[in-house]
Design a protein around this motif. Sequence first.
Motif, PDB file in Angstrom:
ATOM      1  N   ARG A   1      30.192   3.525   3.118  1.00  0.00           N
ATOM      2  CA  ARG A   1      30.123   2.743   2.000  1.00  0.00           C
ATOM      3  C   ARG A   1      28.669   2.657   1.508  1.00  0.00           C
ATOM      4  N   LEU A   2      27.915   2.556   2.199  1.00  0.00           N
ATOM      5  CA  LEU A   2      26.334   2.246   2.149  1.00  0.00           C
ATOM      6  C   LEU A   2      25.779   3.764   1.204  1.00  0.00           C
TER       7      LEU A   2
ATOM      8  N   ASP B   1      24.091   3.300  -7.362  1.00  0.00           N
ATOM      9  CA  ASP B   1      23.217   2.694  -7.729  1.00  0.00           C
ATOM     10  C   ASP B   1      22.175   3.507  -8.415  1.00  0.00           C
ATOM     11  N   LEU B   2      21.993   4.716  -7.988  1.00  0.00           N
ATOM     12  CA  LEU B   2      21.114   5.992  -8.375  1.00  0.00           C
ATOM     13  C   LEU B   2      21.660   6.374  -9.739  1.00  0.00           C
TER      14      LEU B   2
ATOM     15  N   TYR C   1      18.662  -1.871   3.168  1.00  0.00           N
ATOM     16  CA  TYR C   1      19.431  -1.161   1.965  1.00  0.00           C
ATOM     17  C   TYR C   1      18.275  -0.567   0.998  1.00  0.00           C
ATOM     18  N   ASP C   2      17.179  -1.402   0.782  1.00  0.00           N
ATOM     19  CA  ASP C   2      16.360  -0.725  -0.207  1.00  0.00           C
ATOM     20  C   ASP C   2      15.600   0.435   0.291  1.00  0.00           C
ATOM     21  N   ASN C   3      15.229   0.446   1.515  1.00  0.00           N
ATOM     22  CA  ASN C   3      14.700   1.659   2.065  1.00  0.00           C
ATOM     23  C   ASN C   3      15.650   2.849   2.162  1.00  0.00           C
ATOM     24  N   PHE C   4      16.981   2.478   2.525  1.00  0.00           N
ATOM     25  CA  PHE C   4      18.158   3.515   2.443  1.00  0.00           C
ATOM     26  C   PHE C   4      18.179   4.263   0.944  1.00  0.00           C
TER      27      PHE C   4
END
Length: 147
Positions: free
Chosen positions: A22-23, A30-31, A124-127
Motif C-alpha cells: 500500500r505504501l 502521490d508522485l 512516509y516523507d522519506n519513503f
Amino acid sequence: MNASSKQYFDILLVEDNPADVRLTIEALNDLKSDKRLFVAKDGEEAIDFVKGEGEFVGASRPDLILLDLNLPKKNGLEVLEELKSDPEYKRIPIVVLTTSGSDRDIIATFNLHANSYIQKPVEYDNFLEAMDTLRIYWFKTSRLPPR
C-alpha cells in the motif's frame, strides 16, 4: 531503449507485506507516476511473473524489479540469484528495497549482481523521497536495456 521514448514503464514489486505494498502504491500515486505497478507476494510468484509462467502467462516483462529480501517460498536472495544467472533475465534492473541495513545483506545482494540497494525509510516523507529519486534515476536519467 531510451527511457523518454516509452509512454509507461512496468515495475514489479516483490513484497509480502500488504502495508508496504500500500505504501508503495500511495507513493507512486502521490508522485503522479506513469508507471504500471504489478505485485508478487512471494519469491515463486516473482519468478513466474518475470518468466510469464503459471498464472502470469502473457504478463508484461518488467522494466524494473523492486525486491524485498524477506519473502516466503523463495527469499529475495534466491530470486536475485535465479534471475541474474539467467541470460534471458539478467539485464532487468533489480533494486533491493528492504528494511535490512545489514552489511551482510548488502554485500550478499551485490555479490548476486543487484543493481541497487535501498533500505526502506520508516517515515512516509522519506519513503516518498526515496521513491521519487528511484523514479528519476531509473526512468528519466538512466537508459534501460531493450526488452
